[in-house]
Design a protein around this motif. Structure first.
Motif, PDB file in Angstrom:
ATOM      1  N   LEU A 106       0.821  -1.204   0.000  1.00 52.21           N
ATOM      2  CA  LEU A 106       0.000   0.000   0.000  1.00 52.21           C
ATOM      3  C   LEU A 106       0.858   1.259   0.000  1.00 52.21           C
ATOM      4  N   GLU A 107       1.955   1.244   0.736  1.00 53.87           N
ATOM      5  CA  GLU A 107       2.864   2.400   0.719  1.00 53.87           C
ATOM      6  C   GLU A 107       3.454   2.597  -0.678  1.00 53.87           C
ATOM      7  N   ALA A 108       3.813   1.505  -1.333  1.00 53.82           N
ATOM      8  CA  ALA A 108       4.348   1.600  -2.700  1.00 53.82           C
ATOM      9  C   ALA A 108       3.273   2.120  -3.656  1.00 53.82           C
ATOM     10  N   LEU A 109       2.041   1.672  -3.470  1.00 55.43           N
ATOM     11  CA  LEU A 109       0.941   2.154  -4.313  1.00 55.43           C
ATOM     12  C   LEU A 109       0.687   3.636  -4.061  1.00 55.43           C
ATOM     13  N   ARG A 110       0.701   4.032  -2.793  1.00 51.15           N
ATOM     14  CA  ARG A 110       0.504   5.444  -2.479  1.00 51.15           C
ATOM     15  C   ARG A 110       1.587   6.305  -3.140  1.00 51.15           C
ATOM     16  N   ALA A 111       2.828   5.866  -3.094  1.00 49.92           N
ATOM     17  CA  ALA A 111       3.922   6.605  -3.731  1.00 49.92           C
ATOM     18  C   ALA A 111       3.723   6.665  -5.246  1.00 49.92           C
ATOM     19  N   ALA A 112       3.330   5.555  -5.850  1.00 47.24           N
ATOM     20  CA  ALA A 112       3.125   5.521  -7.297  1.00 47.24           C
ATOM     21  C   ALA A 112       1.988   6.449  -7.716  1.00 47.24           C
ATOM     22  N   ARG A 113       0.963   6.579  -6.867  1.00 49.95           N
ATOM     23  CA  ARG A 113      -0.190   7.426  -7.156  1.00 49.95           C
ATOM     24  C   ARG A 113       0.035   8.884  -6.758  1.00 49.95           C
ATOM     25  N   GLY A 114       1.191   9.206  -6.267  1.00 48.18           N
ATOM     26  CA  GLY A 114       1.479  10.582  -5.904  1.00 48.18           C
ATOM     27  C   GLY A 114       0.989  10.976  -4.527  1.00 48.18           C
ATOM     28  N   GLY A 115       0.823   9.986  -3.642  1.00 48.12           N
ATOM     29  CA  GLY A 115       0.514  10.294  -2.254  1.00 48.12           C
ATOM     30  C   GLY A 115      -0.912  10.030  -1.814  1.00 48.12           C
ATOM     31  N   SER A 116      -1.756   9.494  -2.679  1.00 45.96           N
ATOM     32  CA  SER A 116      -3.140   9.269  -2.256  1.00 45.96           C
ATOM     33  C   SER A 116      -3.574   7.829  -2.515  1.00 45.96           C
ATOM     34  N   LEU A 117      -4.479   7.373  -1.669  1.00 43.88           N
ATOM     35  CA  LEU A 117      -5.105   6.068  -1.835  1.00 43.88           C
ATOM     36  C   LEU A 117      -6.613   6.239  -1.694  1.00 43.88           C
ATOM     37  N   LEU A 118      -7.347   5.391  -2.379  1.00 47.25           N
ATOM     38  CA  LEU A 118      -8.800   5.341  -2.224  1.00 47.25           C
ATOM     39  C   LEU A 118      -9.148   4.322  -1.145  1.00 47.25           C
ATOM     40  N   GLU A 119     -10.350   4.401  -0.640  1.00 49.68           N
ATOM     41  CA  GLU A 119     -10.797   3.413   0.338  1.00 49.68           C
ATOM     42  C   GLU A 119     -10.743   2.007  -0.256  1.00 49.68           C
ATOM     43  N   SER A 120     -11.055   1.894  -1.539  1.00 49.34           N
ATOM     44  CA  SER A 120     -11.005   0.576  -2.185  1.00 49.34           C
ATOM     45  C   SER A 120      -9.594  -0.001  -2.158  1.00 49.34           C
ATOM     46  N   HIS A 121      -8.579   0.841  -2.265  1.00 48.40           N
ATOM     47  CA  HIS A 121      -7.196   0.357  -2.168  1.00 48.40           C
ATOM     48  C   HIS A 121      -6.930  -0.203  -0.774  1.00 48.40           C
ATOM     49  N   ARG A 122      -7.403   0.519   0.240  1.00 49.55           N
ATOM     50  CA  ARG A 122      -7.181   0.069   1.612  1.00 49.55           C
ATOM     51  C   ARG A 122      -7.954  -1.218   1.906  1.00 49.55           C
ATOM     52  N   LYS A 123      -9.126  -1.363   1.301  1.00 49.63           N
ATOM     53  CA  LYS A 123      -9.869  -2.610   1.456  1.00 49.63           C
ATOM     54  C   LYS A 123      -9.116  -3.771   0.820  1.00 49.63           C
ATOM     55  N   MET A 124      -8.443  -3.492  -0.291  1.00 54.04           N
ATOM     56  CA  MET A 124      -7.598  -4.512  -0.915  1.00 54.04           C
ATOM     57  C   MET A 124      -6.514  -4.981   0.044  1.00 54.04           C
ATOM     58  N   GLY A 125      -6.178  -4.143   1.010  1.00 55.38           N
ATOM     59  CA  GLY A 125      -5.123  -4.461   1.964  1.00 55.38           C
ATOM     60  C   GLY A 125      -5.371  -5.724   2.768  1.00 55.38           C
ATOM     61  N   ASN A 126      -6.578  -6.237   2.732  1.00 56.22           N
ATOM     62  CA  ASN A 126      -6.842  -7.512   3.383  1.00 56.22           C
ATOM     63  C   ASN A 126      -6.162  -8.671   2.664  1.00 56.22           C
ATOM     64  N   ASP A 127      -5.706  -8.438   1.444  1.00 56.08           N
ATOM     65  CA  ASP A 127      -5.023  -9.470   0.660  1.00 56.08           C
ATOM     66  C   ASP A 127      -3.770  -8.863   0.031  1.00 56.08           C
ATOM     67  N   PRO A 128      -2.598  -9.099   0.606  1.00 52.25           N
ATOM     68  CA  PRO A 128      -1.378  -8.486   0.087  1.00 52.25           C
ATOM     69  C   PRO A 128      -1.091  -8.860  -1.361  1.00 52.25           C
ATOM     70  N   SER A 129      -1.495 -10.044  -1.779  1.00 56.75           N
ATOM     71  CA  SER A 129      -1.270 -10.452  -3.169  1.00 56.75           C
ATOM     72  C   SER A 129      -2.127  -9.626  -4.128  1.00 56.75           C
TER      73      SER A 129
END
Length: 128
Positions: A16-39
């Motif tokens: 998620l930190e790598a995704l946040r960096a790639a997106r320029g510092g922001s995440l959506l709630e859907s991204h954080r929900k994905m966090g239940n599955d690291p794969s």
């Protein structure tokens, strides 16, 4: 439901930190929900980077209009809303947004046009 496996949570946080960096510092709630599955987060991150950061030729405005149109065609409100905003932030005009709406109407019909109109931040024209 929430992931409780500490090892998986740690892997998800890293992704998620790598995704946040790639997106320029922001995440959506859907991204954080994905966090239940690291794969799943890793797969999303890899595809995000592949689509948005590697070997990109289409200018950002047009890429956002394309993604917005896909959101309209599939009826995905978040995709319509987020990518219409990003298209405008990257120089899209109301005429370009409306041209995409006409394309969606032609190819997908009124059942995709009306939800798109309800989702987008277009100001209605007032009648006297």
């Amino acid at each position: 439901m929430k992931q409780t496996n500490e090892e998986k949570i740690a892997r998800s946080l890293k992704n998620l930190e790598a995704l946040r960096a790639a997106r320029g510092g922001s995440l959506l709630e859907s991204h954080r929900k994905m966090g239940n599955d690291p794969s799943l987060v890793k797969a999303f991150l890899d595809q995000y980077v592949n689509t948005n950061k590697s070997d990109v030729s289409i200018p950002r405005k047009y890429r956002e209009l394309i993604v917005m149109a896909i959101g309209m065609a599939t009826g995905t409100q978040t995709t319509m809303k987020v990518h219409s905003r990003l298209a405008v932030e990257n120089g899209a005009t109301v005429d370009e947004i409306c041209e995409v709406l006409r394309i969606i109407f032609f190819t997908c019909g009124v059942s995709k046009l009306l939800p798109a109109l309800e989702t987008l931040d277009l100001e209605p024209i007032e009648l006297d």
